[in-house]
Write an enzyme that holds these catalytic residues in place. Sequence first.
Site, mmCIF file in Angstrom:
data_model
loop_
_atom_site.group_PDB
_atom_site.id
_atom_site.type_symbol
_atom_site.label_atom_id
_atom_site.label_comp_id
_atom_site.label_asym_id
_atom_site.label_seq_id
_atom_site.Cartn_x
_atom_site.Cartn_y
_atom_site.Cartn_z
ATOM 1 N N TYR A 105 0.420 -0.633 0.346
ATOM 2 C CA TYR A 105 -0.090 0.247 -0.087
ATOM 3 C C TYR A 105 0.825 1.240 0.078
ATOM 4 O O TYR A 105 1.959 1.236 0.818
ATOM 5 C CB TYR A 105 -0.258 -0.302 1.055
ATOM 6 C CG TYR A 105 -1.150 -0.563 1.556
ATOM 7 C CD1 TYR A 105 -2.283 -2.062 0.699
ATOM 8 C CD2 TYR A 105 -1.993 -1.824 2.870
ATOM 9 C CE1 TYR A 105 -3.004 -3.686 0.982
ATOM 10 C CE2 TYR A 105 -2.458 -2.319 3.003
ATOM 11 C CZ TYR A 105 -2.789 -3.462 2.058
ATOM 12 O OH TYR A 105 -4.146 -4.479 2.595
ATOM 13 N N CYS A 108 1.304 2.463 3.707
ATOM 14 C CA CYS A 108 1.882 2.447 4.638
ATOM 15 C C CYS A 108 2.384 2.576 5.418
ATOM 16 O O CYS A 108 3.974 2.210 4.574
ATOM 17 C CB CYS A 108 1.070 0.684 4.396
ATOM 18 S SG CYS A 108 2.028 -0.785 5.315
ATOM 19 N N PHE A 110 4.351 0.474 6.532
ATOM 20 C CA PHE A 110 5.982 -0.119 6.776
ATOM 21 C C PHE A 110 6.531 -0.662 5.312
ATOM 22 O O PHE A 110 7.618 -0.928 5.085
ATOM 23 C CB PHE A 110 5.444 -1.650 7.395
ATOM 24 C CG PHE A 110 4.786 -1.639 8.752
ATOM 25 C CD1 PHE A 110 5.364 -1.580 9.639
ATOM 26 C CD2 PHE A 110 3.672 -1.847 9.455
ATOM 27 C CE1 PHE A 110 4.950 -1.616 11.372
ATOM 28 C CE2 PHE A 110 3.172 -0.972 10.395
ATOM 29 C CZ PHE A 110 3.593 -1.621 11.696
ATOM 30 N N CYS A 111 5.628 -0.443 4.695
ATOM 31 C CA CYS A 111 5.833 -0.237 3.130
ATOM 32 C C CYS A 111 6.504 0.082 3.090
ATOM 33 O O CYS A 111 8.163 0.778 2.363
ATOM 34 C CB CYS A 111 4.677 -0.192 2.356
ATOM 35 S SG CYS A 111 3.545 -1.883 2.361
#
Length: 384
Positions: A105, A108, A110-111
């Site tokens: 995403y 996101c 974490f991404c």
Amino acid sequence: MYPHQRQIYCRYLSTKDSKRFKLNGTAVAIAVAGLGFGGYAAWKWDLFGSNSVSNKTGTGTIDFTRVVKYKTEAMEIIDRPKHKPSRQFKFDTDTSGFKFTLYQYQTCPFCCKVRAYLDYHGLSYDVIEVNSVWRTQTKWSKYKKVPILICEGQGPGGSLQLNDSSVIMSMLESNRIDKSLTLEKLISYYPYTEGKKRGRTVYNFHNQYYVMYGDNTIDMTTEQFKEEQKWRQWVDDVLVHTLSPNVYRTPREALQSFRYFSDVGQWEKVFSTFERYFVIYFGAAAMFVLGKVLKRRYELKDDVRQSLYDACHEWCKAVGTNKKFFGGNVPNLADLSVYGVLSSIEGCDTFKELRLNNPQLVVWYDNVKQAVDGHWGANPEITR
């Protein structure tokens, strides 16, 4: 003795699974469905919540004979469709020989951590944007969270699947330091366990903050290793949990955030018109409700902005005023992790107010951004 049983000197800290942001949905009517979905989303969040797997702290030697009961093989990739990349990033600085595909995403946190690492080191990669409601792009995967990083041309099946943002960063850094540690070999050093929660499979990744450097000499002290690990974990355990309650603090902010997510993620090119508007309006309503749930869960202050400000002041205090980055003259993994998470909200009102509140953070953030966009990690002339 199995290869993963050899002792490896590594950066060592306690391991807790990081949580992941999700956009979930089952209805379109915002006023009614938003409330109903908020409860559903809270259940999903709990379903994929973290579980503590270790409380050990220190720097030393890991003997993996103690964890052979854990799964040390790569997750099997079965019938992965050939999705057309939504974006491709090709860098002249990339000499790794890897072909990466990132399922993500766009916003996101974490991404964003993984992208910060890839960009900083000038590693080329393709992006597959995942529909955060239906997640059709990752239905092939046994592991359902993002980010997922696929390395083509590696492993017995022709591709390797790397999961969990902190594990991905640690594996890539380990390979960068010691090329003899192939990604296929490194997977066995980051074992995972499977469990069931409310009928669904959940995964715990171990050693995600360890960086394996074998017998190589590196220019960091033991104390610096420990501090880097401590703050990487702090990002996953503390900082990231201040974001959702802030960017979804009011219905207006939630909608503004999702419109920004659509713009920066180029959703108009990736999803149908119906899918895009469904995610924007339904997601905004659902996450507004979920933000209140998360505020209580993580015991944030009544003014959630203050919790975010406090966390960022804590980070700035750790960086100090006598060096450019936490890592010294160049960013380390802690710098990239904090930067990646904060970059996920860069276009939101929350981030604009954060910049006004903390001038020291602005200087540090802009310095890291310059380093990431300039692919400093691929330049051997830039030293610690």
